[in-house]
Scaffold this motif. Structure first.
Motif, PDB file in Angstrom:
ATOM      1  N   PRO A 175      41.400  40.402 -23.650  1.00  0.00           N
ATOM      2  CA  PRO A 175      42.599  41.020 -24.232  1.00  0.00           C
ATOM      3  C   PRO A 175      43.260  40.161 -25.295  1.00  0.00           C
ATOM      4  CG  PRO A 175      42.556  41.372 -21.864  1.00  0.00           C
ATOM      5  CD  PRO A 175      41.433  40.432 -22.162  1.00  0.00           C
ATOM      6  N   ALA A 176      43.328  38.843 -25.060  1.00  0.00           N
ATOM      7  CA  ALA A 176      43.992  37.972 -26.032  1.00  0.00           C
ATOM      8  C   ALA A 176      43.261  37.970 -27.368  1.00  0.00           C
ATOM      9  CB  ALA A 176      44.092  36.554 -25.476  1.00  0.00           C
ATOM     10  N   LYS A 202      45.258  37.442 -36.678  1.00  0.00           N
ATOM     11  CA  LYS A 202      46.541  37.624 -37.326  1.00  0.00           C
ATOM     12  C   LYS A 202      47.373  36.354 -37.166  1.00  0.00           C
ATOM     13  CE  LYS A 202      46.383  42.424 -35.714  1.00  0.00           C
ATOM     14  NZ  LYS A 202      46.971  43.379 -34.740  1.00  0.00           N
ATOM     15  N   ASP A 203      48.319  36.161 -38.071  1.00  0.00           N
ATOM     16  CA  ASP A 203      49.170  34.974 -38.007  1.00  0.00           C
ATOM     17  C   ASP A 203      49.864  34.880 -36.650  1.00  0.00           C
ATOM     18  OD1 ASP A 203      48.511  34.272 -40.569  1.00  0.00           O
ATOM     19  OD2 ASP A 203      50.328  35.104 -41.479  1.00  0.00           O
ATOM     20  N   GLY A 204      49.731  33.715 -36.025  1.00  0.00           N
ATOM     21  CA  GLY A 204      50.401  33.464 -34.758  1.00  0.00           C
ATOM     22  C   GLY A 204      49.798  34.152 -33.557  1.00  0.00           C
ATOM     23  N   VAL A 247      42.282  40.473 -36.722  1.00  0.00           N
ATOM     24  CA  VAL A 247      42.649  41.233 -37.911  1.00  0.00           C
ATOM     25  C   VAL A 247      41.796  42.493 -37.946  1.00  0.00           C
ATOM     26  CG1 VAL A 247      43.317  39.157 -39.188  1.00  0.00           C
ATOM     27  CG2 VAL A 247      40.963  40.000 -39.348  1.00  0.00           C
ATOM     28  N   ASP A 248      42.258  43.491 -38.675  1.00  0.00           N
ATOM     29  CA  ASP A 248      41.544  44.768 -38.715  1.00  0.00           C
ATOM     30  C   ASP A 248      40.101  44.598 -39.182  1.00  0.00           C
ATOM     31  OD1 ASP A 248      43.789  46.072 -37.817  1.00  0.00           O
ATOM     32  OD2 ASP A 248      44.442  46.724 -39.819  1.00  0.00           O
ATOM     33  N   GLU A 249      39.884  43.698 -40.148  1.00  0.00           N
ATOM     34  CA  GLU A 249      38.542  43.506 -40.703  1.00  0.00           C
ATOM     35  C   GLU A 249      37.559  42.944 -39.672  1.00  0.00           C
ATOM     36  OE1 GLU A 249      41.603  43.042 -43.956  1.00  0.00           O
ATOM     37  OE2 GLU A 249      41.322  42.334 -41.892  1.00  0.00           O
TER      38      GLU A 249
END
Length: 267
Positions: free
Chosen positions: A27-28, A103-105, A34-36
């Motif tokens: 899950p993490a 993603k960031d963070g 990111v979507d890509e």
């Protein structure tokens, strides 16, 4: 963590390791991608299917269930870099093309990643090491084939188009020199394909760590260009028209590997 690996014990002294076909995510990791990255483009797609003939050869097989985006089973536990050129680590943070993976963070926490090491990486390597030890105890030697694939064009990692068959022996340190020569000869007898020995891909952690020819354990990595058996664009479909002739060459390579061992060790 469930379905970490799929292991089948064979009857000859060959183990085929497949550390990167897995597509399971924690899950993490899934929530942070990111979507890509959600297409899982850097997967060694369909490798167990391509090597389905292994059962007929009597080889043992070991395949990972989790994606390399969770943890890369072909990297050392201490994450020491294997290449001086662009690469990814034990816990990848970028795609093969260099773009950020998360993603960031939203990268998994250190605690999460420690769990992946304990519950994904360690079981795979425990099984791999245990099977090599069993083969060596039974036959007096063990043969390890580390099976990989990769997109044929990735400018961030290598120039131009990758050769079809990329054989890695850690620059000759992971297996007997005569064995490597015989494998190269098999590729040379398949003129429809290009091949190279110890080019961009010389072998990752598995080949380097377990290949100990002085102790009668011989390891070879094959990085196969994916254009030879599948569509290289999503949804990354398996192409039987391409895969069938490619699998014939793979089979000859592994038959040569087994035959060499019998000639060398007498069993």
């Amino acid at each position: 963590m469930d379905n970490v690996l799929d292991f089948k014990r064979g009857r000859v002294p060959l183990l085929i390791s497949m550390p990167h076909p897995g597509i399971r995510l924690t899950p993490a990791v899934e929530n942070g991608l990111v979507d890509e990255a959600r297409e899982l483009a850097d997967t060694d797609w369909h490798i167990p299917q391509l090597y389905a003939f292994a059962d007929e050869l009597g080889a043992s097989t070991l395949a990972a269930g989790y994606s390399r985006y969770v943890i890369d089973l072909n990297r050392p536990a201490d994450d020491k870099p294997l290449y001086s050129t662009a690469t990814t680590g034990l816990y990848p943070d970028t795609l093969f093309d260099g773009r950020p993976l998360f993603k960031d963070g939203q990268t998994p926490s250190p605690e999460e990643r420690a769990r992946y090491l304990a519950e994904v990486w360690t079981p795979y390597h425990r099984t791999l090491a245990g099977e090599l030890a069993r083969l060596k105890a039974e036959f007096g030697y063990a043969l390890l084939w580390d099976a990989h694939s990769i997109a044929s064009v990735i400018p961030h990692l290598f120039d131009g188009k990758l050769p079809d068959f990329n054989i890695g022996t850690n620059s000759g340190a992971s297996c007997d020199a005569e064995l490597a020569e015989r494998l190269v000869a098999v590729c040379a007898d398949a003129p429809a394909y290009r091949h190279i020995l110890n080019g961009r891909f010389k072998g990752g952690h598995i080949t380097r760590h377990y290949g100990q020819p002085q102790d009668n354990v011989h390891a070879v990595q094959l990085e196969l260009a994916q254009c030879n058996y599948m569509d290289e664009q999503a949804p990354f479909g398996y192409r039987e028209d391409l895969a069938a002739p490619t699998a014939q060459v793979l089979r000859r390579l592994l038959e040569t590997f087994i035959a060499w061992g019998r000639e060398r060790y007498g069993r």
